[in-house]
Enzyme design. Structure first.
Site, PDB file in Angstrom:
ATOM      1  N   SER A 461       1.021  -1.003   0.023  1.00 36.31           N
ATOM      2  CA  SER A 461       0.009  -0.115   0.056  1.00 36.31           C
ATOM      3  C   SER A 461       0.887   1.312  -0.157  1.00 36.31           C
ATOM      4  O   SER A 461       1.485   1.417  -0.982  1.00 36.31           O
ATOM      5  CB  SER A 461      -1.061   0.007   0.996  1.00 36.31           C
ATOM      6  OG  SER A 461      -1.968   0.841   0.977  1.00 36.31           O
ATOM      7  N   ASP A 548      -8.841  -5.612  -5.790  1.00 36.01           N
ATOM      8  CA  ASP A 548      -8.416  -4.412  -4.840  1.00 36.01           C
ATOM      9  C   ASP A 548      -9.384  -3.060  -4.773  1.00 36.01           C
ATOM     10  O   ASP A 548      -9.138  -2.610  -6.049  1.00 36.01           O
ATOM     11  CB  ASP A 548      -7.071  -3.958  -4.831  1.00 36.01           C
ATOM     12  CG  ASP A 548      -6.424  -3.220  -3.884  1.00 36.01           C
ATOM     13  OD1 ASP A 548      -7.347  -2.702  -2.836  1.00 36.01           O
ATOM     14  OD2 ASP A 548      -5.151  -3.095  -3.530  1.00 36.01           O
ATOM     15  N   HIS A 580      -7.119  -5.919  -1.279  1.00 34.03           N
ATOM     16  CA  HIS A 580      -6.093  -5.063  -0.779  1.00 34.03           C
ATOM     17  C   HIS A 580      -5.265  -5.793   0.394  1.00 34.03           C
ATOM     18  O   HIS A 580      -5.449  -5.350   1.639  1.00 34.03           O
ATOM     19  CB  HIS A 580      -6.571  -4.027  -0.226  1.00 34.03           C
ATOM     20  CG  HIS A 580      -5.593  -2.457  -0.030  1.00 34.03           C
ATOM     21  ND1 HIS A 580      -4.847  -2.152  -1.051  1.00 34.03           N
ATOM     22  CD2 HIS A 580      -5.126  -2.179   1.130  1.00 34.03           C
ATOM     23  CE1 HIS A 580      -3.661  -1.424  -0.695  1.00 34.03           C
ATOM     24  NE2 HIS A 580      -3.964  -1.195   0.730  1.00 34.03           N
TER      25      HIS A 580
END
Length: 608
Positions: A461, A548, A580
Site C-alpha cells: 500500500s 483491490d 487489498h
C-alpha cells in the site's frame, strides 16, 4: 472458559472448557468457515461470528453473521442474516440484516442481551454515515432500538448498560456527545477532525467519564472529564512519554481494575494492588515476555487466563489458579514453530537529518553475526497508522529466519507517537517521510548492522509506494524492491472513481494530509513514482490484487507499463481473487514464496 481450536486442514471450532472438571465441549463448528470473534453474553451463553475474512474472495458466498449458543452446546440461535444456505432458512426474515456487527455484551451477569451496530445508510460523500444501535436478545432473537446520535462511530456505556457517550467524526469535525441517564444528548467537545484529540473511553461505577486527550506533550493519554470546567482534568490517569495510548479498560465485578494499552509493547497498568502483585509474580514465573492477565468477567473465580508472548514467541495460553498457584497450559498459537530459533526485536530511536527522532523496530536474525547482514527495510502501509509493536510478527520472522535483518521505521506521519510526529508527515509523501526511511537505512549501515551492498526495500500500500520512491530517489542505496498493492501515483487516489475512497476523504482528509489535487498538483506530480518511472532501474517485484478497491489494479498496470521501456528486471504478478492484501493462506504462501526467492536472488552474498 471459551477458546477456538483449529486442527490442520479443518475449520476452527468453538470449544468451552469447564475449569472445575477439565472437561471440554465443542459447542459450534461449521464445514465451510471457521468460527471468528467470540464473546461471552453471560456465564452460560456465548455469541460469535464466522471468520469469512480468512476465505479466498471467490469462496465468500456467505456473510460473517452472528450466532449464539449455550456453554453446553444447546440452544443454538442464528441472530444475523447471512447469504447462501444460512439465508435460505424460513426464519431468515426474523433476523437482523447482514452487516450487523457485535458491539458489546451486558455488564449484568443475568442478562441474555448484547448490543449490535447496523449501518442503515451509506452516504458516498461521507461514507458509513447513519448507524443504529440495537439491543438484541440472544435467546429470542428480538431487538429494540437504542437512542443514539445517528452519525456516531464510537459508543461508551455505563455499568447499567445505558449508552452515555459517543463520538462522531464527520465533515471535518470530531465531536463528543454525552447525556445523563434519561437526559438529552449534549455536545461536550467539538474540534477539527485532524486536530481533535478528545474521544470518550469509559464510564466507571462512580459515573466518572474517562476520555482520551493530548494535554501533556502532545501524546494521547487517559484523563477524567471535569464537568465543571468542561475540559479534561489536568492530571492524567495514564500517560506514557513518547507514545499515544488508547487503552482497554479492564473490569472485575464491575469495578475498574486496570488499563491495557500499547506503548513500545503491550502494557497493563493495574489500579488494584492485588492485581499488580499477581502480575509481578507471573512476570517472574514467565520472564522475558508480555503476560496479559484476564480475570473472570463475573464473580471471583480463582482462575486467571494468561496469554504470554514475546518478539520470539507467537504466544502460549495458560490458566493460573490463584489458590493452588498452579499453571495449566492450554495451547500455543503456533505449535508447529516450537523449538525454532527466532529473530530478536528491539525499538531504537534514530535521528533523522533534521534532528527528528524516528522510532524504528530492528529485528536481527537468530544465531548469526550481528554485523554486515543483508537488510530488508519494511515500510508500513497507511501511512497515517502505526506500523507495529514489540511482539512476534510472522512476516518479519519469515525474513529474519532466512538470515535478513529487518528494519521497520515509524516515519513521520505515523500515528501512535504524538501529534507532532503525525503532523510532521502532512504533505510529505516522497519528501521528509521518504527521507526518514532513507535515514533509518543509513543508520543501520553506519552501525555496521547492514551490508551496504545487500539492502532491499519492501512494503504494501503506502509501503509499496515508498518502495518505488526509495528505488527512484536512492538508486545507490537499495539493491531491489518488493511492492505489493502499492500506490503508483497520488493523483489516482482522487481520480479513480471505482475505489472505496469516499468523497469525504477526498474532500476533507487527503487534501490536508497528502495534498490538494489542484492547488498542490505540482507537489503530487513530483511525489509520483509513475511520473518518474524512467529513473527506477533496480529489480522490482510488483504484486497486486485484481479485486483491490483501496488501491485498484490500475495503479500497478500503469506503473508496469511505464517501467517496460526502461527496466527489464520487473516481475509482475496479479492474484485474480485478492483484494487489498492476502486474506487466504494459499495466496499468502504463494506471495511470500516469491518474495523469498526474489530476495535470495538479489541479496545473495558475493562469491569469494
Amino acid at each position: 472458559m471459551a477458546f477456538k481450536v483449529r486442527i490442520k486442514d479443518q475449520r476452527a471450532r468453538l470449544v468451552v472448557l469447564d475449569l472445575s472438571t477439565q472437561q471440554s465441549t465443542v459447542v459450534a463448528s461449521f464445514n465451510d468457515a471457521s468460527v471468528g470473534h467470540v464473546n461471552w453474553v453471560n456465564n452460560n451463553r456465548l455469541v460469535f461470528d464466522l471468520a469469512v475474512w480468512l476465505l479466498p474472495a471467490n469462496e465468500r458466498d456467505f456473510n460473517a453473521g452472528l450466532f449464539a449458543v449455550n456453554a453446553d452446546g444447546s440452544n443454538f440461535k442464528e441472530l444475523v442474516e447471512s447469504v447462501s444456505y444460512f439465508a435460505k432458512r424460513p426464519d431468515a426474515r426474523e433476523m437482523l440484516p447482514q452487516g450487523t456487527r457485535f458491539l458489546r455484551s451486558s455488564a449484568k451477569a443475568d442478562s441474555d442481551d448484547v448490543w449490535v451496530t447496523l449501518v442503515e445508510a451509506w452516504d458516498k460523500k461521507v461514507g458509513a454515515d447513519y448507524r443504529r444501535i440495537k439491543r438484541l436478545n440472544t435467546v429470542t432473537g428480538r431487538w429494540v432500538d437504542v437512542d443514539s446520535p445517528p452519525h456516531a462511530s464510537h459508543w461508551v456505556f455505563d455499568d447499567q448498560d445505558e449508552l452515555r457517550a459517543v463520538s462522531t467524526d464527520r465533515r471535518q469535525r470530531l465531536t463528543m456527545e454525552y447525556r445523563d441517564v434519561g437526559g438529552p444528548w449534549r455536545v461536550l467537545s467539538d474540534q477539527a477532525s485532524l486536530e481533535g484529540d478528545i474521544v470518550p473511553l469509559a464510564i466507571d461505577s462512580q459515573d466518572q467519564l474517562y476520555v482520551s486527550s493530548r494535554q501533556k506533550g502532545g501524546f494521547a493519554g487517559v484523563y477524567r472529564w471535569d464537568f465543571k470546567t468542561q475540559r479534561p482534568a489536568p492530571t492524567p490517569v495514564a500517560h506514557v512519554e513518547g507514545f499515544d495510548i488508547f487503552p482497554t479498560f479492564l473490569k472485575r465485578q464491575q469495578q475498574l481494575v486496570g488499563l491495557r494499552f500499547t506503548a513500545d509493547a503491550s502494557v497493563t497498568l493495574w489500579l488494584q494492588k492485588d492485581a499488580q502483585a499477581l502480575q509481578d509474580a507471573l512476570d517472574k514465573a514467565l520472564p522475558a515476555a508480555v503476560n496479559e492477565l484476564s480475570f473472570a468477567r463475573q464473580g471471583d473465580s480463582p482462575h486467571v487466563l494468561v496469554r504470554s508472548f514475546s518478539d520470539r514467541n507467537p504466544g502460549v495460553s495458560y490458566v493460573f489458579n490463584r489458590d493452588t498457584k498452579k499453571f495449566t497450559k492450554l495451547g500455543e498459537a503456533r505449535p508447529d514453530l516450537k523449538g525454532r530459533l527466532m529473530g530478536e526485536m528491539d525499538l531504537v530511536r534514530i535521528k533523522a537529518r533534521d534532528g527528528r527522532e524516528v522510532p524504528t523496530y530492528l529485528t536481527l536474525p537468530p544465531g548469526a553475526s550481528k554485523k554486515g547482514l543483508p537488510l530488508v527495510v519494511m515500510v508500513h502501509g497507511g501511512p497515517w497508522s502505526r506500523g507495529g509493536d514489540w511482539r512476534w510478527n510472522e512476516e518479519v520472522q519469515l525474513l529474519a529466519t532466512r538470515g535478513y535483518a529487518v528494519l521497520q521505521p515509524e516515519f513521520r506521519g505515523s500515528t501512535g507517537f504524538g501529534s507532532d510526529h503525525f503532523k510532521a508527515g502532512w504533505k510529505q509523501w516522497g519528501l521528509a517521510m521518504q527521507d526518514d526511511v532513507t535515514d533509518a537505512t543509513r543508520w543501520a549501515i553506519a552501525q555496521g548492522i547492514a551490508d551496504p551492498q545487500r539492502i532491499c526495500i519492501i512494503g504494501a500500500s503506502y509501503g509499496g509506494y515508498a518502495t518505488m520512491m526509495g528505488l527512484i530517489k536512492e538508486p545507490e542505496l537499495y539493491r531491489c524492491g518488493v511492492n505489493w498493492v502499492g500506490v503508483s501515483d497520488p493523483q489516482l487516489l482522487y481520480s479513480v472513481s471505482w475505489s472505496d475512497m469516499t468523497d469525504a476523504i477526498k474532500e476533507y482528509g487527503l487534501p490536508q494530509l497528502l495534498g490538494d489535487p489542484v492547488k498542490d498538483a505540482d507537489l503530487l506530480k513530483a511525489a509520483s513514482p509513475l511520473h518518474q518511472a524512467s529513473r527506477l532501474k533496480a529489480p522490482l517485484l510488483m504484486v497486486y490484487g485484481a479485486k483491490d478497491e483501496r488501491v485498484p489494479l490500475i495503479h500497478g498496470e500503469k506503473m508496469r507499463d511505464a517501467l517496460k521501456p526502461h527496466n527489464s528486471n520487473v516481475e509482475w504478478v496479479v492474484f485474480p481473487d485478492a483484494g487489498h492484501g492476502w486474506a487466504d493462506e494459499e495466496t499468502q504462501i504463494n506471495f511470500w514464496s516469491r518474495v523469498e526467492k526474489f530476495l535470495a536472488r538479489h541479496l545473495a552474498a558475493p562469491q569469494k
